[in-house]
Design an enzyme around this catalytic site. Sequence first.
Site, mmCIF file in Angstrom:
data_model
loop_
_atom_site.group_PDB
_atom_site.id
_atom_site.type_symbol
_atom_site.label_atom_id
_atom_site.label_comp_id
_atom_site.label_asym_id
_atom_site.label_seq_id
_atom_site.Cartn_x
_atom_site.Cartn_y
_atom_site.Cartn_z
ATOM 1 N N LYS A 21 67.581 14.992 36.714
ATOM 2 C CA LYS A 21 67.712 15.879 35.546
ATOM 3 C C LYS A 21 69.187 16.096 35.252
ATOM 4 O O LYS A 21 70.048 15.974 36.144
ATOM 5 C CB LYS A 21 67.026 17.222 35.751
ATOM 6 C CG LYS A 21 67.608 18.129 36.858
ATOM 7 C CD LYS A 21 68.787 18.983 36.418
ATOM 8 C CE LYS A 21 69.487 19.629 37.608
ATOM 9 N NZ LYS A 21 70.845 20.065 37.391
ATOM 10 N N ASP A 148 65.205 23.906 41.164
ATOM 11 C CA ASP A 148 65.035 22.764 40.261
ATOM 12 C C ASP A 148 63.754 21.979 40.525
ATOM 13 O O ASP A 148 63.456 21.017 39.805
ATOM 14 C CB ASP A 148 66.217 21.786 40.416
ATOM 15 C CG ASP A 148 67.522 22.362 39.889
ATOM 16 O OD1 ASP A 148 67.481 23.245 39.014
ATOM 17 O OD2 ASP A 148 68.580 21.910 40.353
HETATM 18 O O1 C5P Z 1 67.384 26.805 44.552
HETATM 19 P P1 C5P Z 1 68.279 25.883 45.282
HETATM 20 O O2 C5P Z 1 67.977 25.835 46.755
HETATM 21 O O3 C5P Z 1 68.387 24.536 44.686
HETATM 22 O O4 C5P Z 1 69.728 26.532 45.160
HETATM 23 C C1 C5P Z 1 70.817 26.071 45.922
HETATM 24 C C2 C5P Z 1 71.937 27.083 45.816
HETATM 25 O O5 C5P Z 1 72.449 27.115 44.477
HETATM 26 C C3 C5P Z 1 71.525 28.521 46.101
HETATM 27 O O6 C5P Z 1 71.597 28.805 47.478
HETATM 28 C C4 C5P Z 1 72.550 29.312 45.317
HETATM 29 O O7 C5P Z 1 73.771 29.369 46.002
HETATM 30 C C5 C5P Z 1 72.773 28.424 44.095
HETATM 31 N N1 C5P Z 1 71.926 28.814 42.952
HETATM 32 C C6 C5P Z 1 72.190 29.995 42.294
HETATM 33 N N2 C5P Z 1 71.417 30.378 41.227
HETATM 34 C C7 C5P Z 1 70.418 29.585 40.786
HETATM 35 C C8 C5P Z 1 70.138 28.361 41.428
HETATM 36 C C9 C5P Z 1 70.914 28.006 42.510
HETATM 37 O O8 C5P Z 1 73.110 30.727 42.674
HETATM 38 N N3 C5P Z 1 69.704 29.963 39.743
#
Ligand code: C5P
Length: 301
Positions: A21, A148
């Site tokens: 994406k 995601d």
């Molecule tokens: O959700 P995911 O594990 O992919 O997110 C990885 C990191 O990206 C999170 O630990 C956070 O630091 C950051 N993140 C965020 N806000 C979001 C998505 C991700 O701060 N909406």
Amino acid sequence: MEEYPLTVPSRSAVRVRVPAKINLHLGVGPLRDDGFHDLATVFHAVSLYDELTLECGPPGVRLVLETPDNAVPTDERNLAVRALNALAAYANIEPAVTVRLRKGIPVAGGMAGGSADAAAALVAGDTLWQLATPPEKLHELAAQLGSDVPFALLGGDALGTGRGERLTPLTHPYQRHWVFATASEGLSTPAVYAESDRIRGTTAASDPEPVIKALDEPDPRALADALGNDLQAATLSLRPELHHVLAAGEAAGALKGIVSGSGPTCAFLVRDAEHARSVAARLKNTRIAHGPVGGAALVTN
Ligand code: C5P
């Protein structure tokens, strides 16, 4: 007492293809108490794919990389492994599978490759174990695995809110063409968000509406004018050399270049497939793709 699987696999292997994406718009709100940020983002699935094959195997979840890469973990840190364990726990079965993963999505490139693999694993596990998991439950498991992951299940174009897991599909008839400039070394998403907090403080998320409107315009220049990424300043602060990559893409004729997600991949919107080839020929380390494409799906041949 030993536990036995409640379901018997219907076939010996299943293969799932899942797209990368980019974010046509990435609006990032202030840091929340749970460590995430509220987003107002427009996801766009593009035709760079990972392929995941699931076979019955010894007890547990074993992951084998068909495209060896030291940056891709093969243990519990891999989201595909976590996804299969989560699905098995939900279904109350003992997993006994081998996952073969072929990476076509840049690793740690801001294109949600790890999340894509989790989505592919959910679809593959659901099929191999004949679970017929309701779509809402798959979405819920996906959201628990990462912000995601739900979009990688859905594909297409979608408005993402919450931390990115709340999706509203956006439909329109137009294909867009892209050139991606990849970097050899990835970036940590949390590090980019932390740098963004330092730079932007508590600034509200920018508005995705111009991109949503531009998706309904046939002329890709309307979309080029609307593209935006609130994380871009942070990514450029951590990787100043990407200023040159973005400038080089636009000098090569791209309509617009932006950092993809948290980067470091740069995404260049171009007019059509032929324009993509001519822009790519003038840049280094490029991949060509189009979008939108569908989300994680079984490969049936
Ligand atoms: O959700 P995911 O594990 O992919 O997110 C990885 C990191 O990206 C999170 O630990 C956070 O630091 C950051 N993140 C965020 N806000 C979001 C998505 C991700 O701060 N909406």
